[in-house]
Design a protein around this motif. Structure first.
Motif, PDB file in Angstrom:
ATOM      1  N   ALA A  83      -5.963   1.610  14.087  1.00  6.79           N
ATOM      2  CA  ALA A  83      -5.039   0.686  12.995  1.00  6.79           C
ATOM      3  C   ALA A  83      -4.876   1.925  11.856  1.00  6.79           C
ATOM      4  O   ALA A  83      -6.053   2.536  11.425  1.00  6.79           O
ATOM      5  N   ILE A  84      -3.938   2.023  11.223  1.00  7.49           N
ATOM      6  CA  ILE A  84      -3.689   2.937  10.200  1.00  7.49           C
ATOM      7  C   ILE A  84      -3.359   2.292   8.912  1.00  7.49           C
ATOM      8  O   ILE A  84      -2.757   1.214   8.802  1.00  7.49           O
ATOM      9  N   ASN A  85      -3.607   3.075   7.810  1.00  7.26           N
ATOM     10  CA  ASN A  85      -3.745   2.287   6.528  1.00  7.26           C
ATOM     11  C   ASN A  85      -2.146   2.549   5.884  1.00  7.26           C
ATOM     12  O   ASN A  85      -2.158   3.187   4.652  1.00  7.26           O
ATOM     13  N   VAL A  86      -1.156   1.891   6.519  1.00  4.17           N
ATOM     14  CA  VAL A  86       0.096   1.983   5.984  1.00  4.17           C
ATOM     15  C   VAL A  86       0.933   0.862   6.373  1.00  4.17           C
ATOM     16  O   VAL A  86       0.740   0.374   7.614  1.00  4.17           O
ATOM     17  N   SER A  87       1.429   0.128   5.717  1.00  2.00           N
ATOM     18  CA  SER A  87       2.635  -0.735   6.000  1.00  2.00           C
ATOM     19  C   SER A  87       3.975  -0.399   5.625  1.00  2.00           C
ATOM     20  O   SER A  87       4.312   0.123   4.695  1.00  2.00           O
ATOM     21  N   ASP A  88       4.753  -0.302   6.432  1.00  2.00           N
ATOM     22  CA  ASP A  88       6.131   0.160   6.417  1.00  2.00           C
ATOM     23  C   ASP A  88       7.101  -0.646   7.472  1.00  2.00           C
ATOM     24  O   ASP A  88       7.266  -0.594   8.767  1.00  2.00           O
ATOM     25  N   GLY A  89       7.760  -1.739   6.752  1.00  2.00           N
ATOM     26  CA  GLY A  89       8.253  -2.930   7.601  1.00  2.00           C
ATOM     27  C   GLY A  89       9.582  -2.473   8.053  1.00  2.00           C
ATOM     28  O   GLY A  89      10.545  -1.861   7.466  1.00  2.00           O
ATOM     29  N   ARG A  90       9.772  -2.536   9.235  1.00  2.00           N
ATOM     30  CA  ARG A  90      11.234  -2.287   9.959  1.00  2.00           C
ATOM     31  C   ARG A  90      12.019  -3.451   9.547  1.00  2.00           C
ATOM     32  O   ARG A  90      13.382  -3.106   9.552  1.00  2.00           O
ATOM     33  N   ILE A  91      11.637  -4.684   9.598  1.00  2.00           N
ATOM     34  CA  ILE A  91      12.081  -5.560   8.853  1.00  2.00           C
ATOM     35  C   ILE A  91      11.188  -6.606   8.032  1.00  2.00           C
ATOM     36  O   ILE A  91      10.168  -6.458   7.955  1.00  2.00           O
ATOM     37  N   ASN A 105      -4.833  -0.843   2.031  1.00  2.00           N
ATOM     38  CA  ASN A 105      -6.196  -0.578   1.036  1.00  2.00           C
ATOM     39  C   ASN A 105      -6.056   0.694   0.408  1.00  2.00           C
ATOM     40  O   ASN A 105      -6.554   1.789   1.119  1.00  2.00           O
ATOM     41  N   GLU A 106      -5.704   0.798  -0.936  1.00  2.00           N
ATOM     42  CA  GLU A 106      -5.597   2.031  -1.578  1.00  2.00           C
ATOM     43  C   GLU A 106      -6.805   2.666  -1.424  1.00  2.00           C
ATOM     44  O   GLU A 106      -7.122   4.045  -1.832  1.00  2.00           O
ATOM     45  N   LYS A 107      -8.037   2.052  -1.580  1.00  2.00           N
ATOM     46  CA  LYS A 107      -9.495   2.607  -1.503  1.00  2.00           C
ATOM     47  C   LYS A 107      -9.916   2.739  -0.027  1.00  2.00           C
ATOM     48  O   LYS A 107     -11.155   3.242   0.130  1.00  2.00           O
ATOM     49  N   GLY A 108      -9.260   2.441   1.009  1.00  2.00           N
ATOM     50  CA  GLY A 108      -9.753   2.494   2.130  1.00  2.00           C
ATOM     51  C   GLY A 108      -9.761   3.516   3.012  1.00  2.00           C
ATOM     52  O   GLY A 108      -8.745   4.593   2.340  1.00  2.00           O
ATOM     53  N   PRO A 109     -10.044   3.930   4.080  1.00  2.00           N
ATOM     54  CA  PRO A 109      -9.977   5.022   4.893  1.00  2.00           C
ATOM     55  C   PRO A 109      -8.578   5.407   5.536  1.00  2.00           C
ATOM     56  O   PRO A 109      -7.796   4.095   5.659  1.00  2.00           O
ATOM     57  N   VAL A 110      -8.246   6.120   5.994  1.00  2.00           N
ATOM     58  CA  VAL A 110      -6.842   6.427   6.622  1.00  2.00           C
ATOM     59  C   VAL A 110      -6.602   5.668   7.679  1.00  2.00           C
ATOM     60  O   VAL A 110      -5.420   5.116   8.006  1.00  2.00           O
ATOM     61  N   GLN A 136      -1.709   4.051  21.631  1.00  2.00           N
ATOM     62  CA  GLN A 136      -2.181   4.914  20.517  1.00  2.00           C
ATOM     63  C   GLN A 136      -1.497   4.345  19.178  1.00  2.00           C
ATOM     64  O   GLN A 136      -1.956   5.287  18.048  1.00  2.00           O
ATOM     65  N   THR A 137      -0.767   3.597  18.980  1.00  2.00           N
ATOM     66  CA  THR A 137      -0.062   3.183  17.809  1.00  2.00           C
ATOM     67  C   THR A 137       0.148   1.349  17.698  1.00  2.00           C
ATOM     68  O   THR A 137       0.647   0.986  18.548  1.00  2.00           O
ATOM     69  N   TYR A 141       3.881  -2.853  11.260  1.00  2.00           N
ATOM     70  CA  TYR A 141       4.262  -4.132  10.678  1.00  2.00           C
ATOM     71  C   TYR A 141       3.150  -4.924  10.527  1.00  2.00           C
ATOM     72  O   TYR A 141       2.013  -4.460  10.346  1.00  2.00           O
ATOM     73  N   VAL A 142       3.242  -6.252  10.747  1.00  2.00           N
ATOM     74  CA  VAL A 142       2.049  -7.293  10.243  1.00  2.00           C
ATOM     75  C   VAL A 142       0.998  -7.139  11.264  1.00  2.00           C
ATOM     76  O   VAL A 142      -0.238  -7.254  10.875  1.00  2.00           O
ATOM     77  N   CYS A 143       1.237  -6.700  12.508  1.00  2.00           N
ATOM     78  CA  CYS A 143       0.386  -6.477  13.431  1.00  2.00           C
ATOM     79  C   CYS A 143      -0.870  -5.489  13.277  1.00  2.00           C
ATOM     80  O   CYS A 143      -1.933  -5.629  13.001  1.00  2.00           O
ATOM     81  N   ASN A 144      -0.540  -4.349  12.714  1.00  2.00           N
ATOM     82  CA  ASN A 144      -0.881  -3.143  12.228  1.00  2.00           C
ATOM     83  C   ASN A 144      -1.781  -3.427  11.012  1.00  2.00           C
ATOM     84  O   ASN A 144      -2.997  -3.174  10.831  1.00  2.00           O
ATOM     85  N   TYR A 145      -0.887  -4.113  10.252  1.00  2.00           N
ATOM     86  CA  TYR A 145      -1.617  -4.708   8.786  1.00  2.00           C
ATOM     87  C   TYR A 145      -3.002  -5.532   9.245  1.00  2.00           C
ATOM     88  O   TYR A 145      -3.924  -5.301   8.540  1.00  2.00           O
ATOM     89  N   ILE A 146      -2.852  -6.522  10.098  1.00  2.00           N
ATOM     90  CA  ILE A 146      -3.980  -7.499  10.321  1.00  2.00           C
ATOM     91  C   ILE A 146      -4.998  -6.903  11.106  1.00  2.00           C
ATOM     92  O   ILE A 146      -6.206  -7.028  11.047  1.00  2.00           O
ATOM     93  N   PHE A 147      -4.617  -5.851  11.829  1.00  2.00           N
ATOM     94  CA  PHE A 147      -5.534  -4.990  12.543  1.00  2.00           C
ATOM     95  C   PHE A 147      -6.464  -4.050  11.651  1.00  2.00           C
ATOM     96  O   PHE A 147      -7.722  -4.253  11.748  1.00  2.00           O
ATOM     97  N   TYR A 148      -5.825  -3.427  10.836  1.00  2.00           N
ATOM     98  CA  TYR A 148      -6.395  -2.652   9.701  1.00  2.00           C
ATOM     99  C   TYR A 148      -7.453  -3.674   8.853  1.00  2.00           C
ATOM    100  O   TYR A 148      -8.448  -3.209   8.554  1.00  2.00           O
ATOM    101  N   ALA A 149      -6.840  -4.713   8.643  1.00  2.00           N
ATOM    102  CA  ALA A 149      -7.593  -5.792   7.606  1.00  2.00           C
ATOM    103  C   ALA A 149      -8.814  -6.178   8.334  1.00  2.00           C
ATOM    104  O   ALA A 149      -9.918  -6.334   7.792  1.00  2.00           O
ATOM    105  N   LEU A 150      -8.638  -6.625   9.729  1.00  2.00           N
ATOM    106  CA  LEU A 150      -9.803  -7.145  10.469  1.00  2.00           C
ATOM    107  C   LEU A 150     -10.928  -6.027  10.495  1.00  2.00           C
ATOM    108  O   LEU A 150     -12.001  -6.426  10.141  1.00  2.00           O
ATOM    109  N   MET A 151     -10.438  -4.803  10.529  1.00  2.00           N
ATOM    110  CA  MET A 151     -11.585  -3.674  10.652  1.00  2.00           C
ATOM    111  C   MET A 151     -12.109  -3.558   9.286  1.00  2.00           C
ATOM    112  O   MET A 151     -13.314  -3.259   9.125  1.00  2.00           O
ATOM    113  N   ASP A 152     -11.178  -3.659   8.185  1.00  2.00           N
ATOM    114  CA  ASP A 152     -11.641  -3.370   6.929  1.00  2.00           C
ATOM    115  C   ASP A 152     -12.843  -4.618   6.671  1.00  2.00           C
ATOM    116  O   ASP A 152     -13.888  -4.432   5.997  1.00  2.00           O
TER     117      ASP A 152
END
Length: 214
Positions: A83-91, A105-110, A136-137, A141-152
């Motif tokens: 999970a990567i620390n960026v949200s970039d919405g296609r829609i 998360n501005e203070k979180g890992p990459v 590998q990706t 979108y919101v899927c990566n957002y929640i994956f990152y949030a979960l691990m955080d």
């Protein structure tokens, strides 16, 4: 009895249903290796999905959390590696918000690695005759957002493992999206069940090739 939290998402992008939510609902209340599955839905909304997930974790106190999301266009069960620390919405999300290159998360890992035995899961699902792959990706979108949030979130908990799995369209969606691959809801449910069973039986992952050239 232990608890396993499964999450799926509400429909988005004009689809009338989301197979991730339909699949996990069919597993709700099932017991695997002495642990009960609790299935919960999440909004497809940046910023709102994390606190909802966090409340579920506090309420249920699971030993394992697997978030499931729809990835239309993919042909296999995709077990996400990172999970990567960026949200970039296609829609835009379901409330009309479309972040561009925003940190989750501005203070979180990459990035965060999945805690699931991803290659063991892929191998087990394939052995059951269902297409599966290490991905590998998880997108941006919101899927990566929640994956990152979960691990955080799980950095604050001891002993809870978590990760993310993407699933294809189901056939009735493929009818509305000509040329897109699909899997039956039955096979998706079976694959998620296998992912849970494999995770509970593997403290560490197997060593096996599962990378991609591009």
């Amino acid at each position: 009895m232990g608890k396993i939290l499964l999450t799926g998402f509400e429909p988005f992008g004009g689809e009338p249903l989301n197979p991730s939510l339909e699949a996990i609902k069919l597993l709700n209340g099932e017991t695997i290796d002495g642990s009960e599955i609790v299935s919960k839905g999440l909004p497809v909304v940046f910023g709102e999905a994390r606190p909802v997930l966090e409340e579920y974790i506090k309420e249920i106190n699971p030993e394992l959390v697997i978030s499931v999301g729809q990835a239309g266009g993919r042909s296999a069960i995709s077990v996400e590696r990172v999970a990567i620390n960026v949200s970039d919405g296609r829609i835009p999300d379901n409330k009309g918000y479309q972040p561009i290159d925003e940190p989750i998360n501005e203070k979180g890992p990459v990035a965060y690695w999945s805690m699931l035995p991803i290659k063991a899961i892929v191998k087990s699902i394939r052995e059951a005759g269902i297409p599966a792959e290490v991905s590998q990706t998880a997108g941006t979108y919101v899927c990566n957002y929640i994956f990152y949030a979960l691990m955080d979130i799980l950095t604050e908990y001891k002993g809870i493992r978590g990760g993310f799995i993407h699933i294809p369209f189901i056939p009735e969606q493929a009818v509305r999206n000509p040329g897109q691959p699909s899997l039956s809801l039955e096979d998706i449910v079976k694959a998620i069940r296998i992912a849970i069973q494999t995770t509970l039986s593997h403290e560490t992952d197997i060593v096996e090739a599962g990378g991609q050239i591009s």
